[in-house]
Design a protein around this motif. Structure first.
Motif, PDB file in Angstrom:
ATOM      1  N   ASP A 116     -19.541 -21.225 -22.928  1.00 26.51           N
ATOM      2  CA  ASP A 116     -20.757 -20.425 -23.020  1.00 26.51           C
ATOM      3  C   ASP A 116     -21.135 -20.354 -24.499  1.00 26.51           C
ATOM      4  O   ASP A 116     -20.321 -19.926 -25.319  1.00 26.51           O
ATOM      5  CB  ASP A 116     -20.523 -19.028 -22.450  1.00 26.51           C
ATOM      6  N   ARG A 117     -22.324 -20.773 -24.817  1.00 23.39           N
ATOM      7  CA  ARG A 117     -22.774 -20.783 -26.208  1.00 23.39           C
ATOM      8  C   ARG A 117     -22.616 -19.418 -26.870  1.00 23.39           C
ATOM      9  O   ARG A 117     -22.366 -19.319 -28.078  1.00 23.39           O
ATOM     10  CB  ARG A 117     -24.236 -21.241 -26.278  1.00 23.39           C
ATOM     11  N   LYS A 118     -22.714 -18.335 -26.101  1.00 25.33           N
ATOM     12  CA  LYS A 118     -22.585 -16.983 -26.655  1.00 25.33           C
ATOM     13  C   LYS A 118     -21.163 -16.683 -27.154  1.00 25.33           C
ATOM     14  O   LYS A 118     -20.945 -15.688 -27.832  1.00 25.33           O
ATOM     15  CB  LYS A 118     -23.000 -15.941 -25.631  1.00 25.33           C
ATOM     16  N   LEU A 119     -20.199 -17.549 -26.816  1.00 24.23           N
ATOM     17  CA  LEU A 119     -18.806 -17.339 -27.224  1.00 24.23           C
ATOM     18  C   LEU A 119     -18.396 -18.281 -28.354  1.00 24.23           C
ATOM     19  O   LEU A 119     -17.214 -18.419 -28.651  1.00 24.23           O
ATOM     20  CB  LEU A 119     -17.879 -17.555 -26.019  1.00 24.23           C
ATOM     21  N   THR A 120     -19.363 -18.906 -29.003  1.00 27.31           N
ATOM     22  CA  THR A 120     -19.059 -19.913 -30.013  1.00 27.31           C
ATOM     23  C   THR A 120     -19.264 -19.378 -31.422  1.00 27.31           C
ATOM     24  O   THR A 120     -19.900 -18.350 -31.648  1.00 27.31           O
ATOM     25  CB  THR A 120     -19.956 -21.155 -29.826  1.00 27.31           C
ATOM     26  N   GLN A 121     -18.740 -20.152 -32.366  1.00 27.68           N
ATOM     27  CA  GLN A 121     -19.031 -19.890 -33.768  1.00 27.68           C
ATOM     28  C   GLN A 121     -20.210 -20.778 -34.178  1.00 27.68           C
ATOM     29  O   GLN A 121     -20.824 -21.400 -33.309  1.00 27.68           O
ATOM     30  CB  GLN A 121     -17.764 -20.077 -34.627  1.00 27.68           C
ATOM     31  N   GLN A 122     -20.527 -20.812 -35.451  1.00 25.48           N
ATOM     32  CA  GLN A 122     -21.756 -21.459 -35.913  1.00 25.48           C
ATOM     33  C   GLN A 122     -21.829 -22.959 -35.665  1.00 25.48           C
ATOM     34  O   GLN A 122     -22.909 -23.536 -35.655  1.00 25.48           O
ATOM     35  CB  GLN A 122     -21.989 -21.153 -37.404  1.00 25.48           C
ATOM     36  N   HIS A 123     -20.693 -23.615 -35.421  1.00 28.21           N
ATOM     37  CA  HIS A 123     -20.693 -25.052 -35.176  1.00 28.21           C
ATOM     38  C   HIS A 123     -20.709 -25.398 -33.681  1.00 28.21           C
ATOM     39  O   HIS A 123     -20.665 -26.568 -33.315  1.00 28.21           O
ATOM     40  CB  HIS A 123     -19.483 -25.722 -35.837  1.00 28.21           C
ATOM     41  N   ARG A 141     -13.791 -27.356 -28.180  1.00 28.61           N
ATOM     42  CA  ARG A 141     -14.930 -28.096 -27.638  1.00 28.61           C
ATOM     43  C   ARG A 141     -14.571 -28.583 -26.243  1.00 28.61           C
ATOM     44  O   ARG A 141     -13.649 -29.369 -26.076  1.00 28.61           O
ATOM     45  CB  ARG A 141     -15.230 -29.287 -28.544  1.00 28.61           C
ATOM     46  N   GLY A 142     -15.281 -28.099 -25.237  1.00 27.44           N
ATOM     47  CA  GLY A 142     -15.011 -28.515 -23.871  1.00 27.44           C
ATOM     48  C   GLY A 142     -15.982 -27.861 -22.914  1.00 27.44           C
ATOM     49  O   GLY A 142     -16.744 -26.976 -23.300  1.00 27.44           O
ATOM     50  N   GLU A 143     -15.927 -28.280 -21.671  1.00 24.76           N
ATOM     51  CA  GLU A 143     -16.758 -27.684 -20.625  1.00 24.76           C
ATOM     52  C   GLU A 143     -16.113 -26.410 -20.085  1.00 24.76           C
ATOM     53  O   GLU A 143     -16.787 -25.464 -19.709  1.00 24.76           O
ATOM     54  CB  GLU A 143     -16.958 -28.685 -19.489  1.00 24.76           C
ATOM     55  N   ARG A 144     -14.777 -26.433 -20.049  1.00 21.55           N
ATOM     56  CA  ARG A 144     -13.984 -25.296 -19.591  1.00 21.55           C
ATOM     57  C   ARG A 144     -12.744 -25.212 -20.468  1.00 21.55           C
ATOM     58  O   ARG A 144     -12.380 -26.170 -21.150  1.00 21.55           O
ATOM     59  CB  ARG A 144     -13.562 -25.473 -18.131  1.00 21.55           C
ATOM     60  N   PHE A 145     -12.070 -24.070 -20.376  1.00 18.24           N
ATOM     61  CA  PHE A 145     -10.869 -23.846 -21.166  1.00 18.24           C
ATOM     62  C   PHE A 145      -9.805 -23.214 -20.275  1.00 18.24           C
ATOM     63  O   PHE A 145     -10.113 -22.409 -19.400  1.00 18.24           O
ATOM     64  CB  PHE A 145     -11.171 -22.953 -22.368  1.00 18.24           C
ATOM     65  N   TYR A 154      -6.143 -24.924 -23.864  1.00 20.50           N
ATOM     66  CA  TYR A 154      -6.574 -26.304 -23.645  1.00 20.50           C
ATOM     67  C   TYR A 154      -8.079 -26.365 -23.418  1.00 20.50           C
ATOM     68  O   TYR A 154      -8.630 -25.520 -22.693  1.00 20.50           O
ATOM     69  CB  TYR A 154      -5.882 -26.894 -22.409  1.00 20.50           C
ATOM     70  N   ALA A 155      -8.712 -27.364 -23.986  1.00 21.32           N
ATOM     71  CA  ALA A 155     -10.102 -27.683 -23.675  1.00 21.32           C
ATOM     72  C   ALA A 155     -10.086 -28.682 -22.529  1.00 21.32           C
ATOM     73  O   ALA A 155      -9.330 -29.655 -22.549  1.00 21.32           O
ATOM     74  CB  ALA A 155     -10.799 -28.282 -24.889  1.00 21.32           C
ATOM     75  N   LEU A 156     -10.927 -28.438 -21.533  1.00 20.36           N
ATOM     76  CA  LEU A 156     -10.978 -29.293 -20.352  1.00 20.36           C
ATOM     77  C   LEU A 156     -12.344 -29.975 -20.279  1.00 20.36           C
ATOM     78  O   LEU A 156     -13.377 -29.322 -20.398  1.00 20.36           O
ATOM     79  CB  LEU A 156     -10.749 -28.466 -19.086  1.00 20.36           C
ATOM     80  N   THR A 157     -12.314 -31.270 -20.104  1.00 23.60           N
ATOM     81  CA  THR A 157     -13.523 -32.075 -19.907  1.00 23.60           C
ATOM     82  C   THR A 157     -13.225 -33.064 -18.794  1.00 23.60           C
ATOM     83  O   THR A 157     -12.296 -32.860 -18.023  1.00 23.60           O
ATOM     84  CB  THR A 157     -13.921 -32.818 -21.199  1.00 23.60           C
ATOM     85  N   ASP A 158     -13.960 -34.155 -18.743  1.00 18.80           N
ATOM     86  CA  ASP A 158     -13.688 -35.183 -17.729  1.00 18.80           C
ATOM     87  C   ASP A 158     -12.359 -35.903 -17.978  1.00 18.80           C
ATOM     88  O   ASP A 158     -11.740 -36.396 -17.056  1.00 18.80           O
ATOM     89  CB  ASP A 158     -14.817 -36.206 -17.692  1.00 18.80           C
ATOM     90  N   GLY A 159     -11.932 -35.976 -19.236  1.00 18.54           N
ATOM     91  CA  GLY A 159     -10.697 -36.666 -19.592  1.00 18.54           C
ATOM     92  C   GLY A 159      -9.498 -35.740 -19.519  1.00 18.54           C
ATOM     93  O   GLY A 159      -9.546 -34.667 -18.919  1.00 18.54           O
ATOM     94  N   PRO A 160      -8.411 -36.136 -20.164  1.00 20.03           N
ATOM     95  CA  PRO A 160      -7.203 -35.294 -20.171  1.00 20.03           C
ATOM     96  C   PRO A 160      -7.429 -33.993 -20.937  1.00 20.03           C
ATOM     97  O   PRO A 160      -8.258 -33.929 -21.846  1.00 20.03           O
ATOM     98  CB  PRO A 160      -6.159 -36.165 -20.871  1.00 20.03           C
ATOM     99  N   ALA A 161      -6.691 -32.957 -20.553  1.00 21.70           N
ATOM    100  CA  ALA A 161      -6.766 -31.672 -21.251  1.00 21.70           C
ATOM    101  C   ALA A 161      -6.351 -31.873 -22.707  1.00 21.70           C
ATOM    102  O   ALA A 161      -5.436 -32.645 -23.007  1.00 21.70           O
ATOM    103  CB  ALA A 161      -5.857 -30.657 -20.571  1.00 21.70           C
ATOM    104  N   LYS A 162      -7.037 -31.167 -23.618  1.00 24.53           N
ATOM    105  CA  LYS A 162      -6.734 -31.287 -25.043  1.00 24.53           C
ATOM    106  C   LYS A 162      -6.207 -29.946 -25.550  1.00 24.53           C
ATOM    107  O   LYS A 162      -6.869 -28.915 -25.406  1.00 24.53           O
ATOM    108  CB  LYS A 162      -7.981 -31.685 -25.820  1.00 24.53           C
ATOM    109  N   LEU A 163      -5.022 -29.971 -26.147  1.00 25.51           N
ATOM    110  CA  LEU A 163      -4.436 -28.769 -26.718  1.00 25.51           C
ATOM    111  C   LEU A 163      -5.269 -28.341 -27.925  1.00 25.51           C
ATOM    112  O   LEU A 163      -5.454 -29.115 -28.861  1.00 25.51           O
ATOM    113  CB  LEU A 163      -2.989 -29.038 -27.142  1.00 25.51           C
TER     114      LEU A 163
END
Length: 149
Positions: free
Chosen positions: A45-52, A96-100, A121-130
Motif C-alpha cells: 500500500d503506497r500509504k505505508l511507504t517511504q519517499q522512494h 519492494r513487493g506486491e505482498r509481504f 519477506y517481499a513476495l512477488t511472482d518470483g521467489p520470496a526475497k528476504l
C-alpha cells in the motif's frame, strides 16, 4: 513449552490480534499460527511507504515485532501477557513487493523472558526475497492490572 492445544492457542492469539489497532491500520492479517511460529501478511500500500516507494522501515519493524510477540504467545499459558523489551532489526533489502510476509519464531522460550527471531519477506511472482530480520526479547507479565493477553 506449555501443553499445546492448537485450537485454543490459535483462538486466543486471533482474538488478541483483532484488538491490535496498529495492525488493523496497516491492513495486516494473521495468516498462520503454529507452535512457536506465527506469520503475518501485508499487501503493498503506497500509504505505508517511504519517499522512494519502499515499505517503510517502521512498518517492517512493527510487523516483525508483532509476529515475534505472537510466536511467544504460543509458548505461554493463557493467563500471562507479554511486552517487548528490546529488539534489533536488520534491513537487508528494500521493501519492494506486491505482498509481504513476516514470520516470528521462538528461539528461546522462558518463564520470564522469551527470545524470538523474525524474518520479513517481499513476495512477488518470483521467489520470496528476504528484506529484514529481527531478534526480539519479550518479558512475561503476570497479574498486572490493565495488561492482559
Amino acid at each position: 513449552m506449555v501443553d499445546y492445544d492448537q485450537e485454543a492457542v490459535e483462538t486466543r492469539i486471533r482474538q488478541s490480534f483483532a484488538r491490535q489497532g496498529a495492525m488493523e491500520t496497516l491492513g495486516a492479517s494473521l495468516s498462520s499460527v503454529s507452535p512457536g511460529v506465527v506469520e503475518i501478511e501485508l499487501n503493498y500500500d503506497r500509504k505505508l511507504t517511504q519517499q522512494h516507494g519502499f515499505l517503510h522501515a517502521g512498518v517492517i519493524s512493527a510487523a516483525l515485532d508483532t509476529a515475534c510477540s505472537y510466536a511467544a504467545y504460543t509458548v505461554t499459558t493463557p493467563e500471562v501477557s507479554l511486552l517487548t523489551i528490546e529488539f534489533k532489526v536488520n534491513l537487508m533489502s528494500p521493501g519492494r513487493g506486491e505482498r509481504f510476509l513476516f514470520r516470528g519464531e521462538i528461539t528461546k522460550p522462558g518463564s520470564n523472558i522469551i527470545v524470538a527471531d523474525g524474518r520479513g519477506y517481499a513476495l512477488t511472482d518470483g521467489p520470496a526475497k528476504l528484506i529484514a530480520s529481527m531478534t526480539s526479547t519479550m518479558m512475561v507479565i503476570r497479574g498486572r492490572e490493565g495488561i492482559s493477553g
